[in-house]
Design an enzyme around this catalytic site. Structure first.
Site, mmCIF file in Angstrom:
data_model
loop_
_atom_site.group_PDB
_atom_site.id
_atom_site.type_symbol
_atom_site.label_atom_id
_atom_site.label_comp_id
_atom_site.label_asym_id
_atom_site.label_seq_id
_atom_site.Cartn_x
_atom_site.Cartn_y
_atom_site.Cartn_z
ATOM 1 N N GLU A 68 0.824 -1.216 0.000
ATOM 2 C CA GLU A 68 0.000 0.000 0.000
ATOM 3 C C GLU A 68 0.857 1.265 0.000
ATOM 4 O O GLU A 68 0.456 2.310 -0.528
ATOM 5 C CB GLU A 68 -0.959 0.022 1.192
ATOM 6 C CG GLU A 68 -2.085 -0.995 1.096
ATOM 7 C CD GLU A 68 -1.702 -2.387 1.599
ATOM 8 O OE1 GLU A 68 -0.514 -2.595 1.954
ATOM 9 O OE2 GLU A 68 -2.582 -3.273 1.625
ATOM 10 N N PHE A 130 -11.633 -8.164 13.524
ATOM 11 C CA PHE A 130 -10.498 -8.526 12.675
ATOM 12 C C PHE A 130 -10.194 -7.390 11.698
ATOM 13 O O PHE A 130 -11.070 -6.905 10.998
ATOM 14 C CB PHE A 130 -10.818 -9.823 11.908
ATOM 15 C CG PHE A 130 -9.694 -10.227 10.991
ATOM 16 C CD1 PHE A 130 -8.445 -10.579 11.508
ATOM 17 C CD2 PHE A 130 -9.853 -10.226 9.620
ATOM 18 C CE1 PHE A 130 -7.389 -10.921 10.671
ATOM 19 C CE2 PHE A 130 -8.811 -10.578 8.774
ATOM 20 C CZ PHE A 130 -7.575 -10.925 9.301
ATOM 21 N N GLN A 131 -8.958 -6.970 11.672
ATOM 22 C CA GLN A 131 -8.480 -5.886 10.816
ATOM 23 C C GLN A 131 -9.220 -4.570 11.034
ATOM 24 O O GLN A 131 -9.382 -3.773 10.116
ATOM 25 C CB GLN A 131 -8.502 -6.295 9.343
ATOM 26 C CG GLN A 131 -7.508 -7.422 9.075
ATOM 27 C CD GLN A 131 -7.252 -7.691 7.616
ATOM 28 O OE1 GLN A 131 -8.120 -7.478 6.775
ATOM 29 N NE2 GLN A 131 -6.053 -8.162 7.307
ATOM 30 N N LYS A 180 -17.929 -1.665 5.648
ATOM 31 C CA LYS A 180 -18.285 -2.690 4.674
ATOM 32 C C LYS A 180 -19.799 -2.720 4.431
ATOM 33 O O LYS A 180 -20.252 -2.896 3.292
ATOM 34 C CB LYS A 180 -17.799 -4.054 5.181
ATOM 35 C CG LYS A 180 -17.608 -5.048 4.057
ATOM 36 C CD LYS A 180 -16.854 -6.278 4.558
ATOM 37 C CE LYS A 180 -16.735 -7.311 3.444
ATOM 38 N NZ LYS A 180 -16.037 -8.524 3.879
ATOM 39 N N MET A 493 24.003 9.655 2.702
ATOM 40 C CA MET A 493 23.810 10.945 3.353
ATOM 41 C C MET A 493 24.051 10.864 4.852
ATOM 42 O O MET A 493 24.613 11.771 5.458
ATOM 43 C CB MET A 493 22.396 11.475 3.053
ATOM 44 C CG MET A 493 22.159 12.886 3.531
ATOM 45 S SD MET A 493 23.370 14.038 2.853
ATOM 46 C CE MET A 493 22.493 14.650 1.418
HETATM 47 C C1 LIG Z 1 12.253 6.083 5.616
HETATM 48 C C2 LIG Z 1 13.509 6.779 5.968
HETATM 49 N N1 LIG Z 1 14.347 6.268 6.891
HETATM 50 C C3 LIG Z 1 15.489 6.891 7.208
HETATM 51 C C4 LIG Z 1 15.835 8.067 6.614
HETATM 52 C C5 LIG Z 1 17.126 8.793 6.986
HETATM 53 N N2 LIG Z 1 18.015 8.899 5.838
HETATM 54 C C6 LIG Z 1 18.105 10.016 5.082
HETATM 55 S S1 LIG Z 1 19.140 9.873 3.805
HETATM 56 C C7 LIG Z 1 19.546 8.302 4.246
HETATM 57 C C8 LIG Z 1 20.537 7.507 3.459
HETATM 58 C C9 LIG Z 1 20.044 7.141 2.129
HETATM 59 O O1 LIG Z 1 20.922 6.205 1.585
HETATM 60 P P1 LIG Z 1 20.805 5.760 0.073
HETATM 61 O O2 LIG Z 1 19.399 5.439 -0.254
HETATM 62 O O3 LIG Z 1 21.800 4.703 -0.203
HETATM 63 O O4 LIG Z 1 21.145 7.096 -0.706
HETATM 64 P P2 LIG Z 1 22.529 7.945 -0.731
HETATM 65 O O5 LIG Z 1 22.442 8.962 0.362
HETATM 66 O O6 LIG Z 1 23.655 6.993 -0.524
HETATM 67 O O7 LIG Z 1 22.520 8.571 -2.066
HETATM 68 C C10 LIG Z 1 18.857 7.907 5.374
HETATM 69 C C11 LIG Z 1 18.991 6.618 6.046
HETATM 70 C C12 LIG Z 1 14.910 8.595 5.682
HETATM 71 N N3 LIG Z 1 15.119 9.761 5.068
HETATM 72 N N4 LIG Z 1 13.788 7.932 5.366
#
Ligand SMILES: Cc1ncc(C[n+]2csc(CCOP(=O)(O)OP(=O)(O)O)c2C)c(N)n1
Lengths: 578, 183
Positions: A68, A130-131, A180, A493
């Protein structure tokens, strides 16, 4: 308590009444609103609606995503590049809760969505059936409006109101939860589009005295700077905006969501604002004597430290949402209105002008950034590949005409910094929420919304693994999305922050990845991996010349950083180049 | 500077709206001191009276966020000096445990409270007033043993002639000429 007061709700489209089930009323209401594509996932509590859909497949296509969350992000991508709201179906309980991330994302990025969830029978509400989950309460802070329908006769009115609210004013996601029994019960169906109700004023009336006051400030300003956001795109004001910028000669810088509202190569487009934005607009914000903010909300990623932000500037804020005025930055003149209308009026009132000396300051900052950052990123001389050189090659192929969808992280910042855009509604990214996993489904939705356009998805190796099951949906629909994974084998990042601010303590950011090419081929989609610069051109060429969907993995340097950077909490003028 | 503000909200009468309004305070980590919901002088329109202690700037932003909700018609905020407000408190005592009933009745009278009802040996005392007044009575009654105590949320009306009805007319007018935003 009636959902929709008949007197308030005047008929626009009206059909002659007929007796049908609530489930069929859902389908007919969607069709009456012009919906021809729904993203969703079935389950017990929404089965009557899916059953009704079976008879309308020629008018209302359904895309079965693999989760979803995928459905709602796809609907976001669909809405962002097209001119219709995204529509989502999900079942009760886990189906409904899987929508929450997407709702939050759509709310903060103002995406128009209509989500319809099934709910347990009304006699079971509150019994922990349920659900059963109280999706109305759970989704309240992440929807613009939500409503639970327990009677079949309320369905058309609720859907009409949902479409109206989602798409008017500052757009946003709405959710209708339908029990429902209401789906099974019959009603006399007649559809009337909602044209307003008294507690909601989507467009504030433009105050022309304020327009004059704003024009006065603009005419006097020596160092004015325009900051533009998604509001320009949402109000369809791209032309009005361009006229305004060209008549006043004022440099214009964009927020992450404002990107593509104006040609990236326009001489007055001075680039991106904020944390990884361009050097000039960040540095010079604090020298500007006038800020003209258009359809943007002074997010903290744009402003950095507020106490030192634009202190030499008066502020004009063109904004449709009254709650944004003075929320983060104090305004001198607030133009509360739809951007299109306000920009048109303002352009009439201002005198033609040029700001060549001021513009030259941006150019000299550009030069510094070019030498210190951009050249190394776009045309590296070191062995390892950079993300920037991949984007440069994409630009060469697409000529700025593609939709570029990004996930969240370093690749997102590199792609949005360097991708070229000639057309509006071409940048799709999760801005306010920063939702990893957004890109792949959003790119699918974008492609289904605009099959005529090239859609390029740029994803990190981390984010790709959050929603990669949507490769299944891409395969099943045949949507010709071009997916580029910029694989640095890190949550890049976060690793960058660990390097810069946590003593290089790489806590849980290194990824041991699966073989993305094999996985993709397992889904029936063509793929290749490129690990040397010599093969990059061919890889990109293969991807674009391939007819269907394609995935290109590029192994990039593991520990590159994105610069410029305004460290979090610092002033925008303290932007770092290394 | 933090001070007491009363936020008055006019809304459509819809399920869940209370939740939507209070979550705006939750998101901003603001405690609600008192809350009351009732009908208003306009049929079908509910009136929320919410008391918080905050800086004016924060109150203003909260009021805007509340007004932004599509089923909210209007949100106002007032300082105490701009309103007439009251609360009501009820106190339950057990007369069978009180030796000096005369002094108890004297306290009730001195505080301008009334004996609302007696049920057997139980006496319910009622006092209308500001929080400090109902609290003063609470303290005075404490030696007699308070079995139960409740104070209502604040109800409040502004001191000014201008009313919500002017706004309501505007809303009604506006809703007749609304055009949709998506073309
Ligand atoms: C759902 C979610 N969890 C955690 C984060 C924190 N976060 C921001 S950037 C990042 C790293 C992303 O890594 P990648 O997808 O390999 O991209 P890159 O930065 O290496 O280009 C994380 C963990 C987020 N933005 N979203």
């Amino acid at each position: 308590m009636e959902l929709v007061n008949e007197q308030q709700n005047k008929a626009e489209t009206s059909t002659t009444p007929m007796k049908i089930t609530g489930a069929e009323a859902v389908i007919r209401s969607l069709i009456a609103e012009g919906t021809d594509l729904v993203f969703g996932y079935p389950g017990g509590a929404i089965m009557p609606i899916y059953d009704a859909l079976y008879d309308f497949q020629d008018q209302l296509k359904h895309v079965l995503t693999r989760h979803e969350q995928g459905a709602i992000h796809a609907a976001q991508g669909f809405a962002r590049v097209g001119d219709k709201p995204g529509v989502v179906f999900a079942t009760s309980g886990p189906g409904a809760t899987n929508l929450i991330t997407g709702l939050a994302d759509a709310k903060i990025d103002s995406n128009p969505l209509v989500c319809i969830t099934g709910q347990v029978g009304s006699h079971l509400l509150g019994t922990d059936a349920f659900q059963e989950t109280d999706v109305i309460s759970i989704s309240m802070p992440v929807t613009k409006w939500n409503f639970q329908v327990t009677k079949a006769e309320d369905i058309p009115g609720a859907i009409a109101k949902a479409f109206y609210i989602a798409t008017s004013g500052r757009p946003g996601p709405v959710l209708i939860d339908i029990t429902k029994d209401a789906q099974f019960a019959e009603l006399d169906f007649q559809y009337k589009k909602c044209q307003g109700f008294r507690s909601y004023i989507p467009k504030p009336r433009l105050d022309f005295e304020k327009v004059e006051a704003a024009a006065g400030l603009i005419n006097q300003a020596k160092k004015p700077l325009i900051l533009f956001g998604q509001g320009v795109i949402l109000s369809g004001a791209e032309n009005e905006f361009k006229h305004f910028v060209e008549k006043t000669g004022i440099p214009a810088a964009w927020t992450l969501l404002g990107l593509s509202a104006m040609d990236t190569d326009h001489p007055l487009n001075v680039g991106m604002l904020g944390m990884h934005g361009n050097y000039g607009p960040n540095k010079l914000t604090n020298e500007a004597d006038l800020i003209i903010a258009v359809g943007m909300r002074f997010d903290d990623r744009v402003t950095g430290d507020l106490s030192t932000y634009a202190k030499n500037a008066k502020v004009i804020h063109l904004e449709i949402d009254p709650a944004e005025i003075d929320k983060n930055v104090k305004t001198d003149v607030a133009l509360l209105a739809d951007a299109k209308e306000a920009l048109h009026a303002l352009t009439e009132s201002v005198s033609p002008n040029e700001h060549s000396e001021w513009l030259a300051e941006f150019r000299s900052h550009d030069k510094i950034e070019q030498e210190k950052v951009i050249d190394n990123e776009l045309r590296p001389t070191k062995e390892g590949m950079t993300m920037g050189e991949v984007i440069r090659r994409v630009n060469e192929h697409t000529n700025g005409d593609a939709v570029v969808v990004t996930d969240v992280g370093q690749h997102q910042m590199i792609a949005t910094r360097y991708a070229k855009f000639k057309q509006t509604k071409s940048n799709v990214t999760s801005g306010g929420l920063g939702t990893m996993g957004f890109c792949l489904p959003a790119a699918l939705g974008a492609k289904l919304s605009r099959p005529d356009r090239e859609v390029v998805a740029v994803i990190g190796d981390g984010g790709f693994q959050m929603t990669l099951q949507e490769l299944g949906t891409i395969f099943q629909t045949g949507a010709a999305v071009k997916v580029i994974i910029l694989n640095n084998q890190f949550l890049g990042m976060v690793r960058q922050w660990q390097q810069l601010f946590f003593d290089k303590r790489y806590s849980s950011t290194e990824l041991v990845n699966p073989d993305f090419v094999t996985i993709t081929k397992g889904f029936g989609i063509e793929a290749q991996s490129v690990d040397a610069r010599d093969n990059l051109d061919k890889g990109i060429e293969d991807m674009f010349t391939h007819e269907g969907p394609y995935l290109l993995e590029v192994i990039v340097e593991k520990e590159d950083n994105v610069f410029p950077m305004v460290p979090s909490g610092a002033s925008v003028s303290d932007v770092r180049l290394s | 500077m933090k001070q007491v503000y009363t936020i008055v909200v006019f809304t459509e009468n819809k399920i869940g709206l209370l939740n939507r309004v209070t979550s705006i305070f939750t998101q901003r980590h603001v405690n609600i001191e008192s809350l009351s919901v009732s009908d208003s002088e306009f049929p079908g329109i509910h009136r929320f009276t919410i008391v918080i202690e905050q800086e004016q700037e924060k109150v203003e932003k909260i009021a805007k966020q509340i007004e932004k909700q599509v089923e909210v018609l209007k949100a106002y905020y007032f300082k105490d000096e701009d309103t007439v407000f009251q609360e009501i408190a009820l106190y339950k005592v057990d007369l069978s445990t009180i030796d000096n009933k005369e002094s108890l009745f004297q306290i009730i009278e001195d505080h301008g409270a009334i004996q609302n009802s007696t049920i057997g040996d139980l006496l319910i005392i009622e006092k209308t007033g500001h929080k400090k007044d109902t609290h003063a009575l609470f303290e005075a009654l404490q030696p007699y043993g308070i079995i139960a105590f409740v104070r209502s949320g604040r109800v409040s009306l502004s001191r000014y002639a201008a009313s919500f009805s002017g706004h309501l007319e505007q809303f009604e007018l506006h809703s007749k000429e609304i055009i949709t935003n998506h073309n």
